[in-house]
Design a protein around this motif. Structure first.
Motif, PDB file in Angstrom:
ATOM      1  N   ALA A 167     100.255  25.086  51.500  1.00  0.00           N
ATOM      2  CA  ALA A 167     101.324  24.085  51.491  1.00  0.00           C
ATOM      3  C   ALA A 167     102.274  24.414  50.346  1.00  0.00           C
ATOM      4  O   ALA A 167     101.839  24.585  49.199  1.00  0.00           O
ATOM      5  N   PHE A 168     103.572  24.494  50.658  1.00  0.00           N
ATOM      6  CA  PHE A 168     104.565  24.916  49.668  1.00  0.00           C
ATOM      7  C   PHE A 168     105.682  23.884  49.579  1.00  0.00           C
ATOM      8  O   PHE A 168     106.149  23.368  50.596  1.00  0.00           O
ATOM      9  N   VAL A 169     106.093  23.601  48.346  1.00  0.00           N
ATOM     10  CA  VAL A 169     107.222  22.729  48.069  1.00  0.00           C
ATOM     11  C   VAL A 169     108.232  23.536  47.274  1.00  0.00           C
ATOM     12  O   VAL A 169     107.975  23.918  46.124  1.00  0.00           O
ATOM     13  N   TYR A 170     109.347  23.839  47.915  1.00  0.00           N
ATOM     14  CA  TYR A 170     110.403  24.651  47.289  1.00  0.00           C
ATOM     15  C   TYR A 170     109.836  25.971  46.752  1.00  0.00           C
ATOM     16  O   TYR A 170     110.152  26.406  45.647  1.00  0.00           O
ATOM     17  N   GLY A 171     108.964  26.596  47.554  1.00  0.00           N
ATOM     18  CA  GLY A 171     108.409  27.888  47.181  1.00  0.00           C
ATOM     19  C   GLY A 171     107.194  27.831  46.284  1.00  0.00           C
ATOM     20  O   GLY A 171     106.537  28.856  46.058  1.00  0.00           O
ATOM     21  N   GLU A 172     106.858  26.669  45.768  1.00  0.00           N
ATOM     22  CA  GLU A 172     105.708  26.526  44.863  1.00  0.00           C
ATOM     23  C   GLU A 172     104.488  26.096  45.660  1.00  0.00           C
ATOM     24  O   GLU A 172     104.530  25.118  46.411  1.00  0.00           O
ATOM     25  N   CYS A 173     103.372  26.812  45.493  1.00  0.00           N
ATOM     26  CA  CYS A 173     102.153  26.498  46.239  1.00  0.00           C
ATOM     27  C   CYS A 173     101.539  25.209  45.692  1.00  0.00           C
ATOM     28  O   CYS A 173     101.235  25.100  44.508  1.00  0.00           O
ATOM     29  N   ARG A 174     101.360  24.229  46.575  1.00  0.00           N
ATOM     30  CA  ARG A 174     100.826  22.931  46.171  1.00  0.00           C
ATOM     31  C   ARG A 174      99.441  22.648  46.743  1.00  0.00           C
ATOM     32  O   ARG A 174      98.847  21.625  46.426  1.00  0.00           O
ATOM     33  N   GLY A 175      98.952  23.527  47.604  1.00  0.00           N
ATOM     34  CA  GLY A 175      97.627  23.288  48.172  1.00  0.00           C
ATOM     35  C   GLY A 175      97.202  24.424  49.073  1.00  0.00           C
ATOM     36  O   GLY A 175      98.038  25.105  49.676  1.00  0.00           O
ATOM     37  N   ILE A 176      95.878  24.657  49.145  1.00  0.00           N
ATOM     38  CA  ILE A 176      95.308  25.701  50.004  1.00  0.00           C
ATOM     39  C   ILE A 176      94.127  25.101  50.748  1.00  0.00           C
ATOM     40  O   ILE A 176      93.291  24.404  50.163  1.00  0.00           O
ATOM     41  N   GLY A 177      94.070  25.351  52.046  1.00  0.00           N
ATOM     42  CA  GLY A 177      92.939  24.929  52.857  1.00  0.00           C
ATOM     43  C   GLY A 177      92.382  26.100  53.627  1.00  0.00           C
ATOM     44  O   GLY A 177      93.117  27.012  54.014  1.00  0.00           O
ATOM     45  N   ILE A 178      91.074  26.094  53.854  1.00  0.00           N
ATOM     46  CA  ILE A 178      90.389  27.193  54.545  1.00  0.00           C
ATOM     47  C   ILE A 178      89.809  26.660  55.846  1.00  0.00           C
ATOM     48  O   ILE A 178      89.149  25.620  55.871  1.00  0.00           O
ATOM     49  N   VAL A 179      90.066  27.377  56.941  1.00  0.00           N
ATOM     50  CA  VAL A 179      89.571  26.998  58.257  1.00  0.00           C
ATOM     51  C   VAL A 179      88.072  27.246  58.316  1.00  0.00           C
ATOM     52  O   VAL A 179      87.585  28.304  57.905  1.00  0.00           O
ATOM     53  N   THR A 180      87.314  26.278  58.826  1.00  0.00           N
ATOM     54  CA  THR A 180      85.869  26.420  58.994  1.00  0.00           C
ATOM     55  C   THR A 180      85.518  26.328  60.468  1.00  0.00           C
ATOM     56  O   THR A 180      86.366  26.067  61.320  1.00  0.00           O
ATOM     57  N   ASN A 181      84.257  26.533  60.797  1.00  0.00           N
ATOM     58  CA  ASN A 181      83.808  26.466  62.180  1.00  0.00           C
ATOM     59  C   ASN A 181      83.937  25.041  62.711  1.00  0.00           C
ATOM     60  O   ASN A 181      83.810  24.063  61.975  1.00  0.00           O
ATOM     61  N   GLY A 182      84.161  24.900  64.000  1.00  0.00           N
ATOM     62  CA  GLY A 182      84.266  23.600  64.638  1.00  0.00           C
ATOM     63  C   GLY A 182      84.975  23.715  65.969  1.00  0.00           C
ATOM     64  O   GLY A 182      85.536  24.765  66.311  1.00  0.00           O
ATOM     65  N   LYS A 183      84.922  22.627  66.762  1.00  0.00           N
ATOM     66  CA  LYS A 183      85.603  22.642  68.045  1.00  0.00           C
ATOM     67  C   LYS A 183      87.099  22.840  67.875  1.00  0.00           C
ATOM     68  O   LYS A 183      87.762  23.459  68.699  1.00  0.00           O
ATOM     69  N   LYS A 184      87.642  22.257  66.808  1.00  0.00           N
ATOM     70  CA  LYS A 184      89.048  22.436  66.483  1.00  0.00           C
ATOM     71  C   LYS A 184      89.140  22.971  65.064  1.00  0.00           C
ATOM     72  O   LYS A 184      88.352  22.599  64.202  1.00  0.00           O
ATOM     73  N   SER A 185      90.105  23.835  64.845  1.00  0.00           N
ATOM     74  CA  SER A 185      90.266  24.427  63.512  1.00  0.00           C
ATOM     75  C   SER A 185      91.009  23.433  62.626  1.00  0.00           C
ATOM     76  O   SER A 185      92.191  23.569  62.347  1.00  0.00           O
ATOM     77  N   VAL A 186      90.286  22.385  62.199  1.00  0.00           N
ATOM     78  CA  VAL A 186      90.847  21.315  61.392  1.00  0.00           C
ATOM     79  C   VAL A 186      90.566  21.584  59.929  1.00  0.00           C
ATOM     80  O   VAL A 186      89.460  21.974  59.554  1.00  0.00           O
ATOM     81  N   VAL A 187      91.588  21.374  59.109  1.00  0.00           N
ATOM     82  CA  VAL A 187      91.483  21.615  57.676  1.00  0.00           C
ATOM     83  C   VAL A 187      91.876  20.340  56.938  1.00  0.00           C
ATOM     84  O   VAL A 187      92.889  19.703  57.266  1.00  0.00           O
ATOM     85  N   LYS A 188      91.053  19.960  55.953  1.00  0.00           N
ATOM     86  CA  LYS A 188      91.421  18.882  55.043  1.00  0.00           C
ATOM     87  C   LYS A 188      91.991  19.514  53.774  1.00  0.00           C
ATOM     88  O   LYS A 188      91.326  20.307  53.116  1.00  0.00           O
ATOM     89  N   MET A 189      93.223  19.160  53.456  1.00  0.00           N
ATOM     90  CA  MET A 189      93.909  19.792  52.330  1.00  0.00           C
ATOM     91  C   MET A 189      94.413  18.737  51.363  1.00  0.00           C
ATOM     92  O   MET A 189      94.844  17.656  51.759  1.00  0.00           O
ATOM     93  N   GLU A 190      94.359  19.075  50.090  1.00  0.00           N
ATOM     94  CA  GLU A 190      94.916  18.218  49.046  1.00  0.00           C
ATOM     95  C   GLU A 190      96.229  18.838  48.581  1.00  0.00           C
ATOM     96  O   GLU A 190      96.244  19.947  48.031  1.00  0.00           O
TER      97      GLU A 190
END
Length: 523
Positions: A203-226
């Motif tokens: 997740a980027f705000v004006y080019g600055e990285c504000r969060g990273i999430g990693i995809v895990t196993n599951g029926k849907k590739s859902v990511v919880k990100m801060e």
């Protein structure tokens, strides 16, 4: 026979009530789930979809019998494209022409032959530029239409092919920490398929990285990100495809909301999440619909409506019931014939006239008497609404009092009670259900009034600390904002949400009052 008819009548009444409730529930679901003001997106995680290059190299032209010429001027980020860069035309994913770019009079131009399928009257053509120095393909901002026998533009007035270098999010990504953050639930797809375990979303705000999430196993590739950040800001996403070892662009942005959650957790039932968002809609008091992102808490609007309405009832109930007692129990028939029409005449005065009276006369008077900054406030609205409600309470209470049998009065007099004791201890208790019903109908009339509260309530969406502060009731918000709100926006749906809340309040009060009148007639 009468019992049989009564059962049929009750069955029809209860069926109508049930259908009404189901209809209301359908309205609530359609507004708060399909286009809810309190739900930033559709139910489920936010759709973060990555797409590979739209026009991948190498390009191979598909030829057709007919063709035309496109005279184009080519720029990349507002600057001339380089000589020997390539310009291509695409219909869908099919390449229809390739032209070399050259300089002419200080401009980068291309005269490109584009093949046209004559079986189609018109075809939409998109353009792409291949930057040989950076080995990158850029999509043009504008498209055009292919028409048989008609060139695109002309040599002296060329079609602008403006391209832009997409944002770069070079690896590795490093998150910048802030004191607050937004929790986001994202559903990650790449080219329509769910992302693989280990893929990352940034997740980027004006080019600055504000969060990273990693995809895990599951029926849907859902990511919880801060997503870090202390104020609402536009957020752009980027995906890192681990298998291809490259960054995939994402055509999706949203706004952060510090301290809140955007998107929906997959493990929690959706209807529970929907109603938790409805709680935010009704239970928060910040109403800033034009802010980015908008704030749609209507608690201040609800409190404003209730304060003005309850103040109106405090004024209207003594006068309404008092006049009803006078007309029914004290006044002579000749006086009754004069007083009752005069009171009912108040109900026929247009509400805009009441509003003008409140603005032009009552507002300056309140400012003078109480030494306040503005006369457009809760107290002003309560006075005007109270005057408007008096005829309803008076007329219906008088009907309820008149329906009390004369035998009860005669029995009271026979036991030695005077007129006042008979009124307070016999007549009023016997008519109490009808009187309560008239008060509830007056409540519904006051809380649904629009023009008066627009004109005299002050229009400030805040929870007041005194009756001399301005408020913005629900009806005023709907009437004053709906005409300036774009159809289909969150603000548009928020106003419909307010209407549903207001409708439920008035429906319930009217239902209770009708039940009270039914009991009065029955007994």
């Amino acid at each position: 026979m009468n019992n049989y008819k009564e059962k049929i009548f009750k069955g029809i009444t209860y069926s109508a009530a049930l259908l009404t409730i189901l209809f209301l529930f359908g309205i609530i679901i359609s507004i708060f789930v399909e286009g809810a003001p309190v739900i930033t997106h559709d139910l489920g995680a936010l759709p973060v979809a990555g797409m590979p290059d739209k026009f991948p190299r190498p390009w191979n032209v598909t030829e057709y019998p007919s063709s035309l010429t496109a005279f184009c001027e080519v720029t990349i980020d507002g600057e001339n494209a380089s000589e020997n860069d390539l310009l291509a035309a695409f219909v869908g994913s099919e390449c229809r022409g390739i032209g070399e770019i050259y300089l002419e009079d200080g401009y980068a131009v291309s005269d490109m032959k584009i093949y046209h399928n004559s079986s189609s009257e018109e075809e939409v053509v998109n353009f792409a530029v291949y930057d040989q120095i950076n080995d990158a393909v850029y999509e043009a901002a504008f498209s055009n239409v292919l028409q048989s026998g008609k060139n695109i533009s002309e040599a002296d007035y060329r079609f602008p092919v403006d391209t832009f270098v997409p944002l770069k999010f070079p690896r590795p990504w490093q998150v910048t920490e802030y004191a607050q953050s937004t929790i986001a639930w994202l559903e990650i797809t790449i080219n329509g398929e769910k992302a693989s375990p280990g893929d990352e979303v940034g997740a980027f705000v004006y080019g600055e990285c504000r969060g990273i999430g990693i995809v895990t196993n599951g029926k849907k590739s859902v990511v919880k990100m801060e997503i870090q950040g202390e104020e609402p800001e536009p957020v752009t996403f980027a995906l890192w495809d681990k298998s291809e070892n490259k960054i995939v662009t994402v055509a999706y942005t949203t706004y952060s909301n510090p301290g809140q959650v955007i998107g929906y957790a997959p493990g929690k039932p959706l209807f529970l999440q929907a109603f938790s968002r409805i709680g935010n809609f009704i239970g928060t008091s910040i109403w800033h619909p034009t802010q980015e992102p908008g704030k749609f808490g209507i608690l201040a609007l609800i409190i404003g409506s209730l304060l003005a309405t309850l103040g109106a009832l405090i004024i209207a109930i003594p006068f309404g019931i008092g006049s009803a007692i006078y007309i029914s129990e004290i006044a002579r028939p000749r006086v009754r014939e004069i007083v009752k029409p005069v009171i009912e005449l108040l109900a026929g005065i247009p509400s805009v006239v009441y509003g003008l009276f409140g603005m032009a006369f009552l507002s300056p008077a309140l400012m003078k008497w109480f030494h306040i900054d503005t006369g457009l406030n809760v107290f002003n609205a309560a006075i005007i609404l109270g005057i408007m409600v008096i005829p309803i309470i008076s007329s219906m209470s008088e009907d309820a009092l008149s329906s009390v049998p004369k035998s009860l009065r005669q029995a009271s007099y026979g036991l030695g009670a005077n007129r006042w004791e008979t009124i307070t201890r016999v007549v009023l208790p016997a008519a109490k259900t009808g009187v309560i019903g008239s008060i509830l109908l007056g409540f519904g009339r006051a809380i649904g009034e629009t023009m008066v509260v627009i004109m005299v309530a002050g229009g400030s969406p805040q929870i007041p600390s005194s009756i001399f502060q301005p408020v913005r009731p629900m009806t005023a918000a709907i009437a004053s904002e709906m005409g300036e709100t774009a159809h289909g926006t969150l603000h548009f749906h928020a106003l419909f949400g307010i209407a549903v809340v207001l409708f439920l309040i008035t429906f319930i009060t009217n239902l209770i009052s009708e039940f009270a009148f039914y009991k009065q007639k029955k007994y």
